[in-house]
Design a protein around this motif. Structure first.
Motif, PDB file in Angstrom:
ATOM      1  N   VAL A 129       0.850  -1.191   0.000  1.00 48.90           N
ATOM      2  CA  VAL A 129       0.000   0.000   0.000  1.00 48.90           C
ATOM      3  C   VAL A 129       0.882   1.236   0.000  1.00 48.90           C
ATOM      4  O   VAL A 129       2.053   1.190   0.383  1.00 48.90           O
ATOM      5  CB  VAL A 129      -0.943   0.041   1.230  1.00 48.90           C
ATOM      6  CG1 VAL A 129      -1.954  -1.096   1.192  1.00 48.90           C
ATOM      7  CG2 VAL A 129      -0.145   0.016   2.536  1.00 48.90           C
ATOM      8  N   TYR A 146       2.393   4.360   1.462  1.00 51.37           N
ATOM      9  CA  TYR A 146       2.688   4.687   2.855  1.00 51.37           C
ATOM     10  C   TYR A 146       2.623   6.204   3.070  1.00 51.37           C
ATOM     11  O   TYR A 146       3.619   6.867   3.355  1.00 51.37           O
ATOM     12  CB  TYR A 146       4.065   4.146   3.229  1.00 51.37           C
ATOM     13  CG  TYR A 146       4.337   4.059   4.717  1.00 51.37           C
ATOM     14  CD1 TYR A 146       3.370   3.631   5.616  1.00 51.37           C
ATOM     15  CD2 TYR A 146       5.605   4.372   5.222  1.00 51.37           C
ATOM     16  CE1 TYR A 146       3.641   3.538   6.974  1.00 51.37           C
ATOM     17  CE2 TYR A 146       5.880   4.269   6.575  1.00 51.37           C
ATOM     18  CZ  TYR A 146       4.889   3.857   7.446  1.00 51.37           C
ATOM     19  OH  TYR A 146       5.168   3.766   8.801  1.00 51.37           O
ATOM     20  N   VAL A 192       1.937  -4.704   3.822  1.00 46.71           N
ATOM     21  CA  VAL A 192       1.030  -4.522   4.960  1.00 46.71           C
ATOM     22  C   VAL A 192       1.534  -5.271   6.200  1.00 46.71           C
ATOM     23  O   VAL A 192       1.049  -5.045   7.305  1.00 46.71           O
ATOM     24  CB  VAL A 192      -0.411  -4.960   4.615  1.00 46.71           C
ATOM     25  CG1 VAL A 192      -0.977  -4.083   3.509  1.00 46.71           C
ATOM     26  CG2 VAL A 192      -0.490  -6.446   4.262  1.00 46.71           C
ATOM     27  N   GLY A 229       2.158   8.139   7.039  1.00 43.69           N
ATOM     28  CA  GLY A 229       2.122   6.694   7.132  1.00 43.69           C
ATOM     29  C   GLY A 229       1.839   6.282   8.567  1.00 43.69           C
ATOM     30  O   GLY A 229       2.310   6.929   9.507  1.00 43.69           O
ATOM     31  N   TRP A 263      -6.304  -3.351   8.850  1.00 48.65           N
ATOM     32  CA  TRP A 263      -6.279  -3.025   7.424  1.00 48.65           C
ATOM     33  C   TRP A 263      -7.647  -2.637   6.879  1.00 48.65           C
ATOM     34  O   TRP A 263      -7.741  -1.928   5.875  1.00 48.65           O
ATOM     35  CB  TRP A 263      -5.752  -4.219   6.630  1.00 48.65           C
ATOM     36  CG  TRP A 263      -4.379  -4.655   7.004  1.00 48.65           C
ATOM     37  CD1 TRP A 263      -3.330  -3.855   7.375  1.00 48.65           C
ATOM     38  CD2 TRP A 263      -3.879  -6.000   7.035  1.00 48.65           C
ATOM     39  NE1 TRP A 263      -2.224  -4.614   7.643  1.00 48.65           N
ATOM     40  CE2 TRP A 263      -2.520  -5.934   7.443  1.00 48.65           C
ATOM     41  CE3 TRP A 263      -4.431  -7.245   6.761  1.00 48.65           C
ATOM     42  CZ2 TRP A 263      -1.724  -7.076   7.573  1.00 48.65           C
ATOM     43  CZ3 TRP A 263      -3.645  -8.378   6.900  1.00 48.65           C
ATOM     44  CH2 TRP A 263      -2.308  -8.294   7.297  1.00 48.65           C
ATOM     45  N   GLN A 302      -6.824   4.850   9.040  1.00 46.21           N
ATOM     46  CA  GLN A 302      -6.141   3.912   8.144  1.00 46.21           C
ATOM     47  C   GLN A 302      -4.803   3.529   8.753  1.00 46.21           C
ATOM     48  O   GLN A 302      -3.992   4.385   9.090  1.00 46.21           O
ATOM     49  CB  GLN A 302      -5.901   4.522   6.753  1.00 46.21           C
ATOM     50  CG  GLN A 302      -5.240   3.546   5.792  1.00 46.21           C
ATOM     51  CD  GLN A 302      -5.021   4.123   4.407  1.00 46.21           C
ATOM     52  OE1 GLN A 302      -5.141   5.330   4.203  1.00 46.21           O
ATOM     53  NE2 GLN A 302      -4.692   3.272   3.445  1.00 46.21           N
ATOM     54  N   HIS A 312      -1.445   1.325   7.806  1.00 38.33           N
ATOM     55  CA  HIS A 312      -0.842   0.814   6.580  1.00 38.33           C
ATOM     56  C   HIS A 312      -0.114  -0.514   6.756  1.00 38.33           C
ATOM     57  O   HIS A 312      -0.164  -1.380   5.886  1.00 38.33           O
ATOM     58  CB  HIS A 312       0.134   1.850   6.016  1.00 38.33           C
ATOM     59  CG  HIS A 312      -0.504   3.153   5.660  1.00 38.33           C
ATOM     60  ND1 HIS A 312      -0.423   4.273   6.471  1.00 38.33           N
ATOM     61  CD2 HIS A 312      -1.278   3.513   4.621  1.00 38.33           C
ATOM     62  CE1 HIS A 312      -1.087   5.265   5.926  1.00 38.33           C
ATOM     63  NE2 HIS A 312      -1.627   4.825   4.801  1.00 38.33           N
TER      64      HIS A 312
END
Length: 592
Positions: A125, A127, A136, A352, A391, A399, A401
């Motif tokens: 994903v 960051y 992840v 991130g 996740w 969110q 990461h």
């Protein structure tokens, strides 16, 4: 005899079921992985046997005849082996449970082996503002190193071959699974020097190249720029790399740490990292923290950092639990207070977000309580839930990461990788919601809405109470035991409070007593602090200070060292505090 019994189970039931798979990895690599996984499965069966043995009454066990048949009228081969002279026995229905548990563990093992065909790669994903593509799952470096002693190892000749071989195989398996982020720290003893050696070997073998992975190390803020620079230089020396992709200020936990970084004149640490960034030695700057939530938010709001390593798990926020003000979707312990507020602040700035210790500080989920295990299964294991909830968080303003997995052996990646492999499931969100709803129902059955939403409010934090008693942490641990039976986790975390209490000197000032608090602040409850605690709770506007004192007292009566020593496994089970399973989650080499 427990080991003997499990070996019998393994010989009679397990071995025929572990059919060899035809996979693309070399035979040697697959044999090493199977051996590691077989040991883990065997040890988990040992712990489950002990749990079952303790759950049956002595009278029932004594009445059990050697020729008694199982409920279906036959004796299984496993049961016949268990009934041999000198071998501990289980009631038939518990023998069935043992065999059923093996089936679950075998299924997990076979699913993992099926991922080893080279077709699976851990999802990546973006960051945050670093614009890096990060896996992840992160390979953390705090459980597989030879020692935690700083600078005890200064040369690889001091590291036994067995220890370094295990370390290298962990890194190798991470690459094979598509994990591209490796995290270590100056404070992780020999971790940096062992990572450096592992990377050099695997690059030489053609397994990877320096531009194919992300390396993060961490150095704590220091009072002087010279001291901080020396620590950074030592990290680069041990790692043996020209640059790190991600540098973190390690343990930004107190107000004065922010001052040392940004507002300390010529001694400010920030100028040093900016200098190294200009030289290309550091590419992105963040911080790692075990602080109370307000400190974390204050650091985020400087707008100087690109990412953050913090605690925010399904069951709470570890040291930050209770200290925040955010409200959101969760069990009541993850949403009410804690680092939800910090995660939202980070996401709003496109930072991130890295989750520290989801499986250990997130609830010892490798050794979940029976209640937590049963509420999660069969949809997912507790460890899978933690990863998938991170996740696929239900709050769109949140969110995470990547989650850190401090692998002590290659098989420690099994659970997070099985979770990552589920990210494409069509009904995944529905399954996560089903499990979290069951857990939320359990919390609501134990407590009213007022407690779940406001248990942390009007309670002095650990630095506000002049007693040093960690009220938020103790209230949280008490709640987890009451709602979910998470005694083993509560006992482990309360141990830090007990340790701090032993070092608390009433003749010293509060400032002197707390000067050394950093990653694990706070003391246990003590009776001589009650009067002050009541005054502090009253001053904060708490409506029921006496109730809080009674809860603190009850928690201590469960979790202090004397109480724990007197508590048998049978009594734990009768109270609903027993563990459903116990995966080996100890460091390598095993210590203590």
């Amino acid at each position: 005899s427990l080991l003997f019994v499990s070996l019998l189970i393994w010989r009679v039931v397990a071995q025929p079921a572990c059919a060899r798979l035809t996979l693309s990895k070399s035979a040697a690599e697959m044999e090493l992985l199977r051996k590691d996984q077989d040991v883990k499965l065997l040890r988990e069966l040992v712990s489950y046997y002990e749990l079952l043995k303790s759950s049956q009454s002595p009278a029932a066990e004594a009445a059990k005849g050697a020729g008694e048949v199982a409920p279906n009228g036959t004796l299984t081969e496993t049961q016949k082996q268990l009934r041999k002279p000198g071998v501990g026995t289980l009631l038939p229905e518990l023998e069935d449970k043992l065999v059923a548990r093996f089936a679950v563990l075998r299924d997990r093992q076979q699913k993992v082996l099926a991922l080893e065909d080279g077709q699976f790669s851990c999802p990546k994903v973006r960051y945050g503002k670093t614009e890096l593509n990060i896996s992840v799952v992160t390979c953390g470096g705090m459980r597989q190193q030879l020692t935690w002693k700083k600078d005890f190892v200064t040369d690889m000749s001091q590291v036994p071959e067995e220890v370094q071989s295990n370390f290298t195989e962990i890194v190798r398996r991470a690459f094979q699974l598509g994990i591209n982020h490796f995290e270590t720290a100056r404070g992780y003893g020999s971790s940096e020097i062992q990572f450096g050696e592992a990377f050099r070997q695997l690059i030489a073998e053609g397994v990877t190249a320096r531009d194919q992975f992300l390396l993060q190390t961490k150095v704590p803020p220091k009072a002087t720029a010279e001291e901080f620079r020396k620590e950074l230089e030592k990290s680069f020396e041990y790692l043996g790399v020209e640059y790190v992709d991600l540098f973190s200020f390690h343990g930004l936990n107190r107000e004065h740490h922010l001052k040392w970084i940004f507002d300390n004149g010529a001694e400010s640490n920030w100028a040093v990292v900016q200098e190294l960034k200009a030289q290309g030695k550091i590419r992105h700057i963040g911080f790692s923290t075990h602080a109370l939530t307000p400190i974390i938010v204050k650091a985020i709001e400087t707008d100087q950092f690109e990412y953050v390593n913090l605690h925010y798990q399904f069951f709470g926020s570890y040291t930050g639990t209770g200290s925040g003000s955010g409200q959101g979707t969760g069990t009541g312990f993850a949403s009410a207070g804690g680092n939800l507020e910090a995660v939202r602040a980070a996401v709003a700035r496109d930072m991130g977000v890295f989750v520290i210790s989801p499986y250990d500080k997130g609830g010892m989920l490798y050794k979940p309580s029976t209640k937590v295990y049963n509420l999660c299964m069969p949809d997912m294991s507790p460890m899978e839930l933690e990863a998938l909830w991170s996740w696929h968080h239900p709050d769109p303003t949140v969110q995470m990461h990547t989650i850190s997995v401090g692998a002590a052996r290659p098989s420690d990646f099994d659970e997070p990788i099985l979770a990552a492999a589920r990210l494409g499931e069509a009904d995944l969100d529905q399954k996560i919601q089903m499990v979290t709803a069951r857990l939320k129902d359990a919390a609501e059955a134990a407590f009213d809405a007022e407690w779940l939403e406001g248990w942390h409010k009007n309670v002095p934090d650990v630095y506000e109470s002049r007693t040093g008693v960690y009220m938020h942490q103790i209230l949280w641990l008490w709640s987890l035991v009451k709602a979910f039976g998470m005694y083993d986790f509560a006992k482990a975390r309360y141990g830090n409070c007990l340790s701090n209490s032993m070092n608390w000197d009433p003749s010293k000032s509060f400032e002197d007593n707390t000067a050394g608090w950093n990653f694990v602040p706070g003391c246990a409850f003590r009776e001589d602090a009650v009067e002050t605690l009541i005054d502090e709770l009253t001053a904060k506007g708490h409506p029921e200070p006496t109730r809080i004192i009674n809860i603190l007292r009850e928690a201590d009566s469960w979790l202090n060292m004397e109480a724990d020593a007197a508590l048998s496994l049978e009594e734990k089970i009768s109270r609903g505090w027993g563990a459903a399973t116990d995966q080996p989650w100890v460091p390598f080499p095993e210590r203590g």
